[in-house]
Design a protein around this motif. Structure first.
Motif, PDB file in Angstrom:
ATOM      1  N   ASN A  26       0.816  -1.387  -0.188  1.00  0.00           N
ATOM      2  CA  ASN A  26      -0.084   0.080  -0.014  1.00  0.00           C
ATOM      3  C   ASN A  26       1.066   1.188   0.094  1.00  0.00           C
ATOM      4  O   ASN A  26       0.510   2.240  -0.841  1.00  0.00           O
ATOM      5  CB  ASN A  26      -0.931  -0.155   1.230  1.00  0.00           C
ATOM      6  N   ARG A  27       1.887   1.331   0.710  1.00  0.00           N
ATOM      7  CA  ARG A  27       2.905   2.408   1.045  1.00  0.00           C
ATOM      8  C   ARG A  27       3.395   2.551  -0.517  1.00  0.00           C
ATOM      9  O   ARG A  27       3.575   3.759  -0.830  1.00  0.00           O
ATOM     10  CB  ARG A  27       3.985   2.180   1.828  1.00  0.00           C
ATOM     11  N   ARG A  75     -11.265  -0.121   0.080  1.00  0.00           N
ATOM     12  CA  ARG A  75     -11.194  -1.159   0.724  1.00  0.00           C
ATOM     13  C   ARG A  75     -11.006  -2.620   0.018  1.00  0.00           C
ATOM     14  O   ARG A  75     -10.774  -3.528   0.521  1.00  0.00           O
ATOM     15  CB  ARG A  75     -12.850  -1.289   1.061  1.00  0.00           C
ATOM     16  N   ASN A  76     -11.369  -2.285  -1.527  1.00  0.00           N
ATOM     17  CA  ASN A  76     -10.982  -3.407  -2.183  1.00  0.00           C
ATOM     18  C   ASN A  76      -9.420  -3.607  -2.437  1.00  0.00           C
ATOM     19  O   ASN A  76      -9.193  -4.573  -3.044  1.00  0.00           O
ATOM     20  CB  ASN A  76     -11.757  -3.340  -3.510  1.00  0.00           C
ATOM     21  N   GLY A  77      -8.652  -2.877  -1.858  1.00  0.00           N
ATOM     22  CA  GLY A  77      -7.187  -2.630  -2.000  1.00  0.00           C
ATOM     23  C   GLY A  77      -6.657  -1.994  -3.287  1.00  0.00           C
ATOM     24  O   GLY A  77      -5.451  -1.789  -3.391  1.00  0.00           O
ATOM     25  N   LYS A  78      -7.352  -1.456  -3.955  1.00  0.00           N
ATOM     26  CA  LYS A  78      -7.125  -0.645  -5.097  1.00  0.00           C
ATOM     27  C   LYS A  78      -6.674   0.633  -4.826  1.00  0.00           C
ATOM     28  O   LYS A  78      -7.432   1.292  -3.853  1.00  0.00           O
ATOM     29  CB  LYS A  78      -8.068  -0.416  -6.024  1.00  0.00           C
ATOM     30  N   THR A  79      -5.778   1.346  -5.340  1.00  0.00           N
ATOM     31  CA  THR A  79      -5.265   2.704  -4.923  1.00  0.00           C
ATOM     32  C   THR A  79      -5.324   3.490  -6.000  1.00  0.00           C
ATOM     33  O   THR A  79      -5.303   3.237  -7.416  1.00  0.00           O
ATOM     34  CB  THR A  79      -3.538   2.480  -4.742  1.00  0.00           C
ATOM     35  N   ASN A  80      -6.281   4.702  -5.814  1.00  0.00           N
ATOM     36  CA  ASN A  80      -6.902   5.665  -6.678  1.00  0.00           C
ATOM     37  C   ASN A  80      -6.439   7.000  -6.545  1.00  0.00           C
ATOM     38  O   ASN A  80      -6.087   7.289  -5.249  1.00  0.00           O
ATOM     39  CB  ASN A  80      -8.395   5.482  -6.834  1.00  0.00           C
TER      40      ASN A  80
END
Length: 159
Positions: A26-27, A75-80
């Motif tokens: 995520n980072r 929440r789905n883990g996708k970064t936007n």
């Protein structure tokens, strides 16, 4: 009308991100998306029109300053990353109305009119700056994201 860029053929990249763990991936994803978003944001600021003549209820550069980018991990883990014009908070609007005894449209710090500039009105042609910024820089932003992901994954893997 949201525009997106989708880069395909990155299965190995996805597998490498999963191996790093959720926090690290995520980072890394946020860092990469911020770099790509900054490219589009800066181009949008360059494209945004400024006032030519002085108007009592508008300040030159208000629209340019209000263009911001925001990156979130869903929440789905996708970064936007979202690039847009930040409006004034309710407190800022109420403070102006109480002080000036005028409506919010007279606030020189409020970029509410960005929609009229971007999409036009019945009396004014459109002068798009957000959409054109995306179209002009999407490949450059995608390359910056991929490069940053590659570098950060290698750096994290060497720890």
């Amino acid at each position: 009308m949201a525009s997106t860029v989708k880069v395909e053929g990155l299965r190995a990249l996805s597998a490498a991100m999963k191996e790093l763990g959720r926090k690290a991936s995520n980072r890394i994803a946020v860092k990469a998306m911020r770099k790509g978003g900054a490219i589009v944001r800066d181009k949008a600021r360059t494209n945004a029109p400024t006032l030519k003549e002085k108007v009592p209820h508008r300040r030159a550069g208000t629209l340019k300053k209000a263009i911001q980018s925001k990156t979130k991990v869903g929440r789905n883990g996708k970064t936007n990353t979202y690039i847009g014009v930040k409006k004034l908070s309710g407190k800022q609007i109420e403070k102006f109305k109480a002080k000036a005894q005028k409506g919010g449209a007279y606030n020189p710090n409020d970029p509410y009119y960005w929609r009229f500039v971007e999409f036009g009105t019945s009396k004014m042609p459109a002068r798009p700056f957000l959409r054109t910024a995306f179209e002009q820089t999407k490949d450059q932003a995608a390359n910056a994201i991929i490069t940053t992901l590659r570098e950060e994954i290698l750096r994290e893997g060497n720890k």
